[in-house]
Design a protein around this motif. Structure first.
Motif, PDB file in Angstrom:
ATOM      1  N   CYS A  13      21.070 -14.627  -8.017  1.00 53.26           N
ATOM      2  CA  CYS A  13      21.961 -15.399  -8.891  1.00 53.26           C
ATOM      3  C   CYS A  13      22.986 -16.200  -8.089  1.00 53.26           C
ATOM      4  O   CYS A  13      23.216 -17.382  -8.375  1.00 53.26           O
ATOM      5  N   GLY A  17      23.113 -20.256  -7.947  1.00 57.87           N
ATOM      6  CA  GLY A  17      24.301 -21.022  -8.305  1.00 57.87           C
ATOM      7  C   GLY A  17      24.741 -21.952  -7.198  1.00 57.87           C
ATOM      8  O   GLY A  17      25.119 -23.106  -7.443  1.00 57.87           O
ATOM      9  N   PRO A  28      29.485 -25.704 -13.089  1.00 61.99           N
ATOM     10  CA  PRO A  28      29.109 -24.596 -13.975  1.00 61.99           C
ATOM     11  C   PRO A  28      27.993 -23.716 -13.390  1.00 61.99           C
ATOM     12  O   PRO A  28      28.017 -22.500 -13.567  1.00 61.99           O
ATOM     13  N   SER A  29      27.033 -24.323 -12.696  1.00 60.47           N
ATOM     14  CA  SER A  29      25.984 -23.520 -12.056  1.00 60.47           C
ATOM     15  C   SER A  29      26.571 -22.599 -11.000  1.00 60.47           C
ATOM     16  O   SER A  29      26.194 -21.424 -10.902  1.00 60.47           O
ATOM     17  N   ALA A  32      28.718 -19.817 -12.810  1.00 63.27           N
ATOM     18  CA  ALA A  32      27.865 -18.860 -13.521  1.00 63.27           C
ATOM     19  C   ALA A  32      27.036 -18.023 -12.550  1.00 63.27           C
ATOM     20  O   ALA A  32      26.938 -16.797 -12.704  1.00 63.27           O
ATOM     21  N   GLY A  35      29.372 -15.740 -10.650  1.00 63.30           N
ATOM     22  CA  GLY A  35      29.954 -14.771 -11.585  1.00 63.30           C
ATOM     23  C   GLY A  35      28.968 -13.690 -12.004  1.00 63.30           C
ATOM     24  O   GLY A  35      29.280 -12.493 -11.950  1.00 63.30           O
ATOM     25  N   ILE A  36      27.778 -14.095 -12.404  1.00 66.74           N
ATOM     26  CA  ILE A  36      26.762 -13.114 -12.798  1.00 66.74           C
ATOM     27  C   ILE A  36      26.337 -12.294 -11.581  1.00 66.74           C
ATOM     28  O   ILE A  36      26.132 -11.083 -11.678  1.00 66.74           O
ATOM     29  N   LEU A  64      23.369 -11.451 -20.136  1.00 65.56           N
ATOM     30  CA  LEU A  64      24.094 -12.705 -19.942  1.00 65.56           C
ATOM     31  C   LEU A  64      23.207 -13.743 -19.260  1.00 65.56           C
ATOM     32  O   LEU A  64      23.170 -14.907 -19.665  1.00 65.56           O
ATOM     33  N   LEU A  65      22.468 -13.316 -18.250  1.00 67.51           N
ATOM     34  CA  LEU A  65      21.553 -14.218 -17.555  1.00 67.51           C
ATOM     35  C   LEU A  65      20.488 -14.738 -18.508  1.00 67.51           C
ATOM     36  O   LEU A  65      20.189 -15.940 -18.543  1.00 67.51           O
ATOM     37  N   ALA A  68      21.972 -17.164 -21.016  1.00 68.51           N
ATOM     38  CA  ALA A  68      22.392 -18.419 -20.393  1.00 68.51           C
ATOM     39  C   ALA A  68      21.192 -19.294 -20.038  1.00 68.51           C
ATOM     40  O   ALA A  68      21.221 -20.510 -20.209  1.00 68.51           O
TER      41      ALA A  68
END
Length: 106
Positions: A13, A17, A28-29, A32, A35-36, A64-65, A68
């Motif tokens: 992840c 990102g 945002p990528s 996210a 963060g994830i 969440l992944l 999203a």
């Protein structure tokens, strides 16, 4: 041993990102993905130290992944969103089983 998938997903992840940011300047990528990835890493650490709610956190990160990336995978059929959705589904299934085992001792 169930911390290894969480650490692997954290790396995937975070790297995804970062690549999304480098290729498309997508903040945002980056946010996210990192963060994830951080949630997965924290979950893996809790699992490794045999602390409570590690599997629950990994399940939350997987959900969440999936939520999203799933809509984007369905809309675009692009390889990266599809792959991330499949990984989110697989890790979600695995960690829901592990969370159930933790809770009910099966």
């Amino acid at each position: 041993m169930s911390q290894h998938p969480a650490y692997t997903m954290a790396g995937i992840c975070a790297l995804g990102g970062a690549i999304g940011y480098v290729k498309g300047k997508s903040i945002p990528s980056l946010v996210a993905g990192v963060g994830i990835g951080a949630v997965y890493w924290y979950a893996g650490t809790r699992i490794q130290k045999n602390q409570d709610h590690g599997h629950d956190l990994a399940l939350a990160a997987s959900s969440l992944l999936l939520f999203a990336m799933g809509p984007k995978a369905l809309r675009t059929r692009a390889p990266v969103p599809v792959t991330m959705s499949v990984l989110g589904t697989a890790s979600g299934a695995y960690y829901s089983k592990k969370a159930y085992e933790d809770r009910y001792g099966v």
